[in-house]
Design a protein around this motif. Sequence first.
Motif, mmCIF file in Angstrom:
data_model
loop_
_atom_site.group_PDB
_atom_site.id
_atom_site.type_symbol
_atom_site.label_atom_id
_atom_site.label_comp_id
_atom_site.label_asym_id
_atom_site.label_seq_id
_atom_site.Cartn_x
_atom_site.Cartn_y
_atom_site.Cartn_z
ATOM 1 N N ASN A 152 -15.705 20.845 -3.392
ATOM 2 C CA ASN A 152 -14.732 20.132 -4.128
ATOM 3 C C ASN A 152 -14.494 19.749 -4.591
ATOM 4 O O ASN A 152 -13.980 21.639 -5.312
ATOM 5 C CB ASN A 152 -16.530 19.080 -5.149
ATOM 6 C CG ASN A 152 -17.749 19.400 -3.970
ATOM 7 O OD1 ASN A 152 -17.344 19.134 -2.862
ATOM 8 N ND2 ASN A 152 -19.323 18.929 -4.536
ATOM 9 N N PHE A 202 -12.136 12.217 -5.630
ATOM 10 C CA PHE A 202 -12.765 13.561 -5.285
ATOM 11 C C PHE A 202 -12.317 14.078 -4.069
ATOM 12 O O PHE A 202 -12.449 12.412 -3.023
ATOM 13 C CB PHE A 202 -14.474 13.167 -5.099
ATOM 14 C CG PHE A 202 -15.336 13.420 -4.849
ATOM 15 C CD1 PHE A 202 -15.261 14.714 -5.098
ATOM 16 C CD2 PHE A 202 -16.177 13.154 -3.519
ATOM 17 C CE1 PHE A 202 -17.068 15.347 -4.773
ATOM 18 C CE2 PHE A 202 -16.962 13.870 -2.916
ATOM 19 C CZ PHE A 202 -16.840 15.110 -3.587
ATOM 20 N N PHE A 242 -22.873 13.697 1.259
ATOM 21 C CA PHE A 242 -22.389 13.908 -0.926
ATOM 22 C C PHE A 242 -22.958 12.572 -1.107
ATOM 23 O O PHE A 242 -21.760 11.459 -0.832
ATOM 24 C CB PHE A 242 -20.916 14.229 -0.584
ATOM 25 C CG PHE A 242 -20.751 14.866 -0.772
ATOM 26 C CD1 PHE A 242 -20.252 16.339 -0.986
ATOM 27 C CD2 PHE A 242 -19.818 15.614 1.194
ATOM 28 C CE1 PHE A 242 -20.521 17.807 -0.293
ATOM 29 C CE2 PHE A 242 -19.514 16.455 1.345
ATOM 30 C CZ PHE A 242 -19.236 18.080 0.532
ATOM 31 N N TYR A 243 -23.648 12.279 -1.832
ATOM 32 C CA TYR A 243 -24.205 10.767 -2.387
ATOM 33 C C TYR A 243 -23.191 10.699 -3.464
ATOM 34 O O TYR A 243 -22.302 10.942 -5.205
ATOM 35 C CB TYR A 243 -25.970 11.638 -2.822
ATOM 36 C CG TYR A 243 -26.530 10.417 -2.342
ATOM 37 C CD1 TYR A 243 -26.736 8.998 -2.234
ATOM 38 C CD2 TYR A 243 -27.368 11.764 -1.502
ATOM 39 C CE1 TYR A 243 -27.970 8.724 -2.135
ATOM 40 C CE2 TYR A 243 -28.442 10.450 -0.769
ATOM 41 C CZ TYR A 243 -28.338 9.286 -0.828
ATOM 42 O OH TYR A 243 -29.671 8.604 -0.117
ATOM 43 N N GLY A 244 -22.781 9.041 -3.803
ATOM 44 C CA GLY A 244 -22.642 8.154 -4.608
ATOM 45 C C GLY A 244 -23.552 7.192 -4.967
ATOM 46 O O GLY A 244 -24.683 7.115 -4.499
ATOM 47 N N TRP A 250 -16.281 4.472 -7.408
ATOM 48 C CA TRP A 250 -17.454 5.062 -6.824
ATOM 49 C C TRP A 250 -18.186 5.862 -7.962
ATOM 50 O O TRP A 250 -16.848 7.295 -8.627
ATOM 51 C CB TRP A 250 -16.662 6.560 -6.019
ATOM 52 C CG TRP A 250 -17.932 7.497 -5.393
ATOM 53 C CD1 TRP A 250 -17.896 8.325 -5.581
ATOM 54 C CD2 TRP A 250 -18.793 6.769 -4.592
ATOM 55 N NE1 TRP A 250 -18.524 9.473 -4.920
ATOM 56 C CE2 TRP A 250 -19.348 8.402 -3.985
ATOM 57 C CE3 TRP A 250 -18.564 6.003 -3.151
ATOM 58 C CZ2 TRP A 250 -19.887 8.786 -2.809
ATOM 59 C CZ3 TRP A 250 -19.550 5.881 -2.028
ATOM 60 C CH2 TRP A 250 -19.768 7.771 -1.958
ATOM 61 N N HIS A 251 -19.139 6.433 -8.438
ATOM 62 C CA HIS A 251 -19.710 6.811 -9.248
ATOM 63 C C HIS A 251 -20.711 8.166 -8.833
ATOM 64 O O HIS A 251 -21.273 7.971 -7.735
ATOM 65 C CB HIS A 251 -20.976 6.309 -10.028
ATOM 66 C CG HIS A 251 -21.120 4.986 -11.083
ATOM 67 N ND1 HIS A 251 -20.626 4.750 -12.690
ATOM 68 C CD2 HIS A 251 -19.596 3.655 -10.594
ATOM 69 C CE1 HIS A 251 -19.857 4.207 -12.740
ATOM 70 N NE2 HIS A 251 -19.510 3.158 -11.713
ATOM 71 N N ASP A 252 -20.175 9.143 -9.365
ATOM 72 C CA ASP A 252 -20.383 10.424 -9.292
ATOM 73 C C ASP A 252 -21.279 11.319 -9.721
ATOM 74 O O ASP A 252 -21.187 12.000 -10.518
ATOM 75 C CB ASP A 252 -18.867 11.815 -9.175
ATOM 76 C CG ASP A 252 -19.859 13.166 -7.856
ATOM 77 O OD1 ASP A 252 -21.015 12.945 -7.651
ATOM 78 O OD2 ASP A 252 -19.185 13.936 -7.608
ATOM 79 N N SER A 264 -23.203 13.525 -9.658
ATOM 80 C CA SER A 264 -23.486 15.469 -9.519
ATOM 81 C C SER A 264 -22.051 15.612 -10.559
ATOM 82 O O SER A 264 -22.422 17.112 -10.809
ATOM 83 C CB SER A 264 -23.662 15.737 -7.924
ATOM 84 O OG SER A 264 -22.230 15.314 -7.603
ATOM 85 N N PHE A 265 -21.739 15.444 -10.162
ATOM 86 C CA PHE A 265 -20.098 15.526 -11.818
ATOM 87 C C PHE A 265 -20.590 15.969 -13.094
ATOM 88 O O PHE A 265 -21.385 14.965 -13.879
ATOM 89 C CB PHE A 265 -19.216 14.542 -10.193
ATOM 90 C CG PHE A 265 -17.649 15.320 -11.901
ATOM 91 C CD1 PHE A 265 -17.187 16.332 -11.161
ATOM 92 C CD2 PHE A 265 -16.946 14.469 -13.434
ATOM 93 C CE1 PHE A 265 -15.719 16.894 -11.687
ATOM 94 C CE2 PHE A 265 -15.988 14.611 -13.491
ATOM 95 C CZ PHE A 265 -15.727 16.293 -13.239
ATOM 96 N N TRP A 302 -14.668 7.723 -9.163
ATOM 97 C CA TRP A 302 -12.966 7.992 -8.142
ATOM 98 C C TRP A 302 -12.846 6.709 -8.377
ATOM 99 O O TRP A 302 -13.329 5.926 -7.107
ATOM 100 C CB TRP A 302 -14.466 8.885 -7.710
ATOM 101 C CG TRP A 302 -14.951 10.146 -8.227
ATOM 102 C CD1 TRP A 302 -16.408 10.478 -7.006
ATOM 103 C CD2 TRP A 302 -14.188 10.866 -8.546
ATOM 104 N NE1 TRP A 302 -16.445 11.614 -8.289
ATOM 105 C CE2 TRP A 302 -15.519 12.218 -8.592
ATOM 106 C CE3 TRP A 302 -13.607 11.484 -8.897
ATOM 107 C CZ2 TRP A 302 -15.229 13.888 -9.627
ATOM 108 C CZ3 TRP A 302 -12.905 12.511 -10.069
ATOM 109 C CH2 TRP A 302 -13.951 13.523 -10.025
ATOM 110 N N ILE A 350 -11.432 8.637 -2.883
ATOM 111 C CA ILE A 350 -12.432 10.131 -2.089
ATOM 112 C C ILE A 350 -11.848 10.277 -0.512
ATOM 113 O O ILE A 350 -11.261 9.555 -0.148
ATOM 114 C CB ILE A 350 -13.446 10.118 -1.304
ATOM 115 C CG1 ILE A 350 -14.696 9.291 -2.607
ATOM 116 C CG2 ILE A 350 -14.329 11.184 -0.699
ATOM 117 C CD1 ILE A 350 -15.759 8.457 -2.463
#
Length: 273
Positions: free
Chosen positions: A144, A159, A187-189, A196-198, A200-201, A210, A213
């Motif tokens: 990433n 991202f 990859f989840y979001g 786009w909300h991540d 895991s970030f 984001w 992507i």
Amino acid sequence: MSNVECNVVRDLMPLCIDDVASEDSCNYVHGHIAECEECARIYEEMGLELTRSNEEKERMAMEQAAKRMRSRRIRRSVLGIMMAVLLVVAAVAAWHAVENRLYSMTEATQLDKYSAFVLQTQDGKGFVVVKSNEERLTSVGFANHFRWPGMNGYDKHAFEIEIRESLVPQYPEGDEANRQLLGRTVFYGTIAEDGWHDPSFRGQEENVVWDEIAIVSGDERIVIYRHGDTVPFCSPEMEEYAQYYTGFRPSNLSYPEWRVQLVEMLLRTPEWQ
């Protein structure tokens, strides 16, 4: 014969039998036993007894020498085995080090060898799907990267998923589970109105969203999502697979069992075909 003479001769007998007496002493003893039957008998018995004793001593000495030789051979054998084991262990460790180093050597790949797209579930969760378009037995690395406004003149939060392929095959022929899973990742979001909300970030800013992507490799970069794009819904099978893939492995399943189950789900998922 006097008792004194017999006693002197009998004291000299062991020395004569062992050949350590002087010549005169031996002549004196032999001359005496030629005339004295009792001393002659004692001399004969003493000779037999000393001979047996010397033979026993020689036998014991030989046995002890043989034991020492066997002990040395055993020690040498054990030492040889230990050295061989150490050499094997060192060789295996060295090979694993080289092997791991070779597996970690990667190179950029052509992005047209991969398909990447964004999907969403009925409740608004989103995930990025990346899959290889080729049958490969080498490992694939996904890394990433993040771009920020103002970074090298960039004006968006982006991202990026970097794709690299290893130079050395990692999975042998016949490893069906790894072959099927190779080159496929999720990859989840969450897809929201602002982008786009991540989940895991963990960056320097809160609530990072984001705007874009992309997949990258070397100098290539392909954007697969921009804020405002219409994102298609995934199949129920894909949603089940993505949840299982990104979740925790069930405690009642071993890692190989979990991977086999994951492959079974993969094979019935339309998006992976």
